[in-house]
Design a protein around this motif. Structure first.
Motif, short mmCIF file in Angstrom:
data_model
loop_
_atom_site.label_atom_id
_atom_site.label_comp_id
_atom_site.label_asym_id
_atom_site.label_seq_id
_atom_site.Cartn_x
_atom_site.Cartn_y
_atom_site.Cartn_z
N UNK A 1 0.94 24.68 -0.55
CA UNK A 1 1.88 25.36 -1.41
C UNK A 1 0.51 26.55 -1.77
N UNK A 2 -0.38 26.09 -1.71
CA UNK A 2 -1.99 26.52 -2.96
C UNK A 2 -3.35 26.64 -2.28
N UNK A 3 -3.89 27.05 -1.42
CA UNK A 3 -4.81 27.30 -0.44
C UNK A 3 -5.98 26.70 -1.55
N UNK A 4 -6.38 26.32 -1.64
CA UNK A 4 -7.51 24.76 -2.50
C UNK A 4 -8.71 24.56 -1.51
N UNK A 5 -9.23 24.40 -2.84
CA UNK A 5 -10.84 23.91 -2.25
C UNK A 5 -10.41 22.10 -0.99
N UNK A 6 -9.09 21.68 -2.00
CA UNK A 6 -8.72 19.89 -1.65
C UNK A 6 -7.99 20.13 -0.33
N UNK A 7 -7.53 21.37 -0.76
CA UNK A 7 -6.63 21.51 1.02
C UNK A 7 -7.13 22.07 2.10
N UNK A 8 -8.68 22.99 1.75
CA UNK A 8 -9.42 22.93 3.29
C UNK A 8 -10.69 22.21 3.59
N UNK A 9 -10.28 21.42 2.28
CA UNK A 9 -10.73 20.12 3.18
C UNK A 9 -10.49 19.11 3.17
N UNK A 10 -8.82 18.98 3.74
CA UNK A 10 -7.97 17.51 4.05
C UNK A 10 -7.88 17.21 5.24
N UNK A 11 -8.50 16.23 4.95
CA UNK A 11 -8.76 15.38 6.69
C UNK A 11 -8.94 14.23 6.14
N UNK A 12 -8.92 13.45 6.95
CA UNK A 12 -8.81 12.12 7.31
C UNK A 12 -9.39 10.99 8.21
N UNK A 13 -10.50 10.19 7.89
CA UNK A 13 -10.55 9.44 9.41
C UNK A 13 -9.19 8.10 9.29
N UNK A 14 -8.33 8.28 10.25
CA UNK A 14 -7.55 6.65 10.36
C UNK A 14 -7.73 5.91 11.13
N UNK A 15 -8.24 6.02 12.25
CA UNK A 15 -9.40 4.48 13.13
C UNK A 15 -10.79 5.45 13.29
N UNK A 16 -11.65 4.58 12.88
CA UNK A 16 -12.99 4.79 13.00
C UNK A 16 -13.32 4.82 14.35
N UNK A 17 -14.13 5.78 14.40
CA UNK A 17 -14.85 5.50 16.19
C UNK A 17 -15.49 3.93 16.06
N UNK A 18 -14.75 3.44 16.92
CA UNK A 18 -15.24 2.02 17.70
C UNK A 18 -14.28 1.15 19.29
N UNK A 19 -15.07 0.36 19.26
CA UNK A 19 -14.48 0.07 21.08
C UNK A 19 -12.86 0.77 20.82
N UNK A 20 -12.37 0.90 22.34
CA UNK A 20 -11.12 1.32 22.02
C UNK A 20 -10.16 0.34 21.96
N UNK A 21 -9.24 0.39 21.38
CA UNK A 21 -8.05 -0.24 20.17
C UNK A 21 -6.79 0.14 20.72
N UNK A 22 -5.75 0.60 21.83
CA UNK A 22 -5.12 1.62 21.87
C UNK A 22 -3.81 1.19 20.72
N UNK A 23 -3.27 -0.30 20.04
CA UNK A 23 -2.44 -0.96 19.32
C UNK A 23 -2.66 -0.24 17.62
N UNK A 24 -3.85 -0.48 17.43
CA UNK A 24 -4.36 0.13 15.85
C UNK A 24 -4.66 1.87 16.57
N UNK A 25 -4.64 2.55 17.03
CA UNK A 25 -4.62 4.29 17.40
C UNK A 25 -2.43 4.04 17.62
N UNK A 26 -2.21 3.34 17.78
CA UNK A 26 -0.64 3.68 17.85
C UNK A 26 -0.24 3.26 16.58
#
Length: 662
Positions: free
Chosen positions: A103-128
Motif C-alpha cells: 500500500x505504501x513504500x516504507x522502509x519496512x516494505x523496501x527491506x521485506x525479505x526473509x530466508x525461509x530455508x537457510x543455506x545448507x545441504x540440498x534438501x528438496x523436501x524442505x524447499x518444497x
C-alpha cells in the motif's frame, strides 16, 4: 644443423598449409565468469546456491493459465526444479515482498525479505514445503534482497543466486548498480535471472543483473516456459566450460629447467595474456612406433566486443632449440558467442630421439582475464598394415541425398557445458532447449568404417520464429574429432536457418567414413582429418544475433543423431600399444542427462576416447628457407582474406536460408 632446421621448417609449413584452410572457429556459448576465479577452479568446487523468489503483490495475478495465479505457477516450477539441483550443492531459499502490504513504500516494505530455508545441504523436501507457504503481498525490493542473498552465501567458493521476478525494482537503489558494486567489492557471485511475464523495463533490469555477474537471463512469458527456464537453470547454468586433468603450472622462458614434465595424459593450467610471453612445459621422451601429439583446449571469457578474437599457439623445440613443429588455433566471430579454441600439434618424427622436448603454449587476442586450459599429451601408435587398409575418402565431404529418418520417439536431453562433460547419445531423435548464447555439448561413438550424421530438425514451436525481413533463427551445429578439433568442412559445421513462413527443412552435418588412410589419401579434402575411431563430439547453439523471436527464451530444438555402416578396416597396431581399435568409450552418464565427470585424470585419455592417426599427406619438399617463408606468408594472407570475408558471408547466408562456417 642448418639442413635439419630447414627440413623441420618445411615440414611445419606443409602442415600449416594443410590445416590453414580448415582451422575451426569452434563456436561455444555459455556465460563467461565475471571474476578472477578461473572456470577450472569453479568447476571443481561444489556450488552454493540461494534461490530468490518474488512474493510481491503482483504474483497474485491470476493470468498464469487455467485460472491459476503466478505464485501457484512459480511454486510448481520451483518444486519441479529443486529435484534437478546438484546433490552436493549447498542450497537455500530467500523470498521478498512476502510480509509487508504493497500500500505504501516504507522502509519496512523496501527491506521485506526473509530466508525461509537457510543455506545448507540440498534438501528438496524442505524447499518444497517452504515454497507451499509463500504468499504474495508487498513491494519488489530486488536490490536489497540480492545484497542479503550474497551475505547468505558467506565465504563459499562457488556462489550462485537464481532470481525469479515478475516485475521491476520498486525501491532504491537500482539492482544492476548493486550487483556491480558487489563485484567491485570483490564479492564473486553469479546471478541467473528469470523474468516471469515481465515488461520491457523489468526485462532490461533483470538482463543487466545477469550480464553484470556472468549469469544468464531467461524470459518466461507463461507458466510453461517458467518451468522450462527453472529446469534449465537447475541443470545447466551452474555448469561452466569445465576442464579436466592433473593441475600443473607452466613456467616462463627464464625457468624452463623447472618446467613441469608432461607424460602422456591430461593436464590443466590457467593462462592469461599480457603476464608472460608464453607458458613452457617439458615433454617426456618418446621413442618407438609412436607419434607424439599435444593439444590445448580452452574457452576464454568473452570480451563482449563486436569481433572477439583469441588465439592459442603451440610450438615444440628440441634440446638444441630447433623447432619440432608449430600450430596455431583461433576464434574470430561476430555472432555474440564466446568460442572454444582447440589447437593440435603432431611433433616432427625426427625429433623423437629419446630426449625431452620443450613445449611452448602462447595465448594471444583481446582477452586479458585468466583462461583455464586443458593440455593433452598422446603417444599415437602407427598402424602396421597401412598398405592393406581401405583407401581414404576421395573428394570433398558431402551430405547424402537421403538423410537418416527421424525417430518416432523424441527423447528430451540436456547437453553438457563443455567437452569434458559432453553427454553421450546413442543414435536417435532428441529435443534440447537452447538458451540463445549457450552451446550444448554431446558425443557419440563412430567406429572404423562408419560415418555419422547430425540432423537439425529446427524449433518445434513457430512462436520462436519471426516473420520480419532478415530476422532468422539460426541453429549452429558442429562435429568435432576425438582430439576435439572441429571436423572443419562445408558440411560438418553449418547454420540451420529458420524463418516464419518458410517451409521446414532438415539440415545435416556429417562425419565421413572413418578410415585410417584418410590422413594419407584424402589431401586436400577435409576428410583427411577424420582418421580416428572413437568419441566424436557435436555441439548445438542458437547465436544471440540470430535468435528469431526467442528473446531470451529457451528454444526447443529437435535433432537426430545417426551412425551408419559396419565396422571395417580396423588397423593393426604394435602389441601393447595403448589404443582402442573399436568400441571407444564415451563419458559416463546416469541416463537422466547429467554426466559423471572426474576433476582429475592421470591416465592416458586416448585409451578411452581416441585411436591412432597417421600424419597428413604433405606438399612437396623444399630445401630453401626463403621459399618456406614466402609460402607461409601467402597462406597467412589467404586465411586472413577468408576471415575478413566471413562477416559479409554471414549476412548473405541469412538471406539464402543457410550459412556454413569457415
Amino acid at each position: 644443423m642448418r639442413d635439419q632446421r630447414t627440413r623441420r621448417t618445411a615440414s611445419a609449413v606443409r602442415r600449416w598449409v594443410a590445416a590453414a584452410s580448415t582451422t575451426a572457429l569452434a563456436l561455444a556459448a555459455a556465460p563467461a565468469w565475471a571474476s578472477t576465479t578461473s572456470e577450472q577452479e569453479r568447476a571443481q568446487q561444489s556450488a552454493s546456491i540461494m534461490l530468490v523468489l518474488d512474493a510481491s503483490g503482483s504474483m497474485a495475478a491470476d493470468d498464469a493459465g487455467g485460472g491459476g495465479t503466478r505464485m501457484e505457477a512459480a511454486r510448481k516450477a520451483l518444486t519441479d526444479a529443486v529435484d534437478n539441483l546438484p546433490e552436493d550443492a549447498e542450497v537455500g531459499l530467500r523470498v521478498y515482498g512476502a510480509t509487508e502490504p504493497n500500500e505504501k513504500k516504507t522502509e519496512a516494505a523496501c527491506t521485506d525479505t526473509q530466508v525461509v530455508v537457510p543455506l545448507g545441504p540440498s534438501d528438496p523436501a524442505a524447499l518444497k514445503d517452504a515454497v507451499k507457504d509463500v504468499e504474495p503481498s508487498g513491494f519488489t525490493p530486488i536490490s536489497y534482497a540480492l545484497s542479503q542473498a550474497a551475505d547468505d552465501l558467506g565465504d563459499a567458493d562457488n556462489r550462485h543466486i537464481i532470481l525469479v521476478s515478475d516485475g521491476e525494482e520498486t525501491c532504491d537503489p537500482d539492482p544492476c548498480e548493486t550487483v556491480e558494486q558487489l563485484g567491485a567489492d570483490g564479492i564473486e557471485v553469479q546471478i541467473d535471472t528469470v523474468g516471469y511475464g515481465v515488461e520491457e523495463t523489468a526485462q532490461s533490469q533483470l538482463r543487466c543483473i545477469a550480464e553484470a555477474t556472468g549469469g544468464t537471463y531467461l524470459a518466461a512469458p507463461d507458466a510453461g516456459s517458467l518451468e522450462i527456464a527453472l529446469d534449465k537453470l537447475s541443470t545447466r547454468a551452474l555448469r561452466g566450460f569445465a576442464v579436466q586433468g592433473t593441475p600443473v603450472e607452466g613456467v616462463d622462458r627464464t625457468s624452463t629447467d623447472e618446467a613441469p614434465v608432461l607424460e602422456p595424459g591430461q593436464y590443466t593450467d590457467s593462462i592469461t595474456t599480457g603476464t608472460k610471453a608464453a607458458e613452457y612445459y617439458s615433454l617426456a621422451p618418446t621413442t618407438g612406433d609412436h607419434r607424439l601429439q599435444v593439444s590445448v583446449t580452452s574457452r576464454p571469457p568473452s570480451t563482449g566486443d563486436s569481433f572477439d578474437k583469441e588465439t592459442f599457439a603451440l610450438q615444440v623445440q628440441d634440446q638444441d632449440g630447433d623447432s619440432c613443429g608449430y600450430e596455431n588455433g583461433f576464434r574470430f566471430h561476430d555472432l555474440g558467442l564466446s568460442g572454444a579454441v582447440t589447437t593440435v600439434l603432431t611433433v616432427d618424427d625426427d625429433c623423437l630421439t629419446g630426449e625431452p622436448l620443450l613445449l611452448k603454449v602462447e595465448r594471444g587476442g583481446d582477452g586479458k582475464r585468466p583462461a583455464p586450459v586443458e593440455l593433452v599429451v598422446r603417444e599415437v601408435p602407427v598402424a602396421q598394415d597401412v598398405d592393406s587398409l581401405p583407401a581414404g575418402v576421395y573428394g570433398e565431404i558431402t551430405v547424402p541425398d537421403e538423410l537418416a529418418p527421424t525417430q518416432d520417439e523424441v527423447e528430451p536431453v540436456v547437453g553438457g557445458g563443455s567437452f569434458s562433460d559432453a553427454v553421450p547419445l546413442e543414435p536417435g531423435t532428441y529435443v534440447e532447449h537452447l538458451v540463445p548464447g549457450e552451446q550444448a555439448y554431446f558425443s557419440t561413438t563412430v567406429d572404423w568404417g562408419q560415418s555419422a550424421q547430425l540432423i537439425v530438425e529446427g524449433p518445434t514451436d513457430d512462436s520462436y520464429l519471426s516473420d520480419e525481413a532478415n530476422d532468422y533463427l539460426w541453429v549452429h551445429a558442429t562435429f568435432h574429432e576425438p582430439d576435439r578439433r572441429a571436423v572443419s568442412n562445408p558440411d560438418a559445421s553449418a547454420y540451420a536457418s529458420y524463418h516464419l513462413g518458410s517451409p521446414p527443412e532438415r539440415y545435416a552435418v556429417v562425419v565421413p567414413e572413418v578410415r585410417y588412410r584418410n590422413a594419407l589419401d584424402s589431401y586436400p579434402s577435409e576428410a583427411r582429418w577424420v582418421s580416428e575411431a572413437g568419441t566424436y563430439y557435436f555441439t548445438l547453439a542458437v547465436p544471440p544475433k540470430y535468435q528469431g523471436n526467442a528473446d531470451g527464451r529457451p528454444v526447443p530444438v529437435e535433432f537426430t543423431v545417426a551412425v551408419e555402416g559396419e565396422i571395417t578396416g580396423v588397423p593393426s597396431f604394435p602389441e601393447g600399444a595403448a589404443a582402442a581399435a573399436t568400441g571407444a568409450v564415451a563419458s559416463s552418464t546416469d541416463g537422466a542427462g547429467s554426466t559423471d565427470t572426474a576433476t582429475s585424470t592421470t591416465g592416458d585419455p586416448s585409451a578411452d576416447t581416441a585411436t591412432p592417426t597417421p600424419q597428413a599427406s604433405s606438399v612437396g619438399d623444399t630445401d630453401e628457407d626463403e621459399s618456406d617463408r614466402s609460402l607461409l606468408w601467402w597462406v597467412a594472407g589467404g586465411a586472413l582474406a577468408v576471415l575478413l570475408a566471413s562477416g559479409g558471408g554471414l549476412w548473405v547466408a541469412a538471406n539464402r536460408g543457410r550459412s556454413q562456417s569457415s
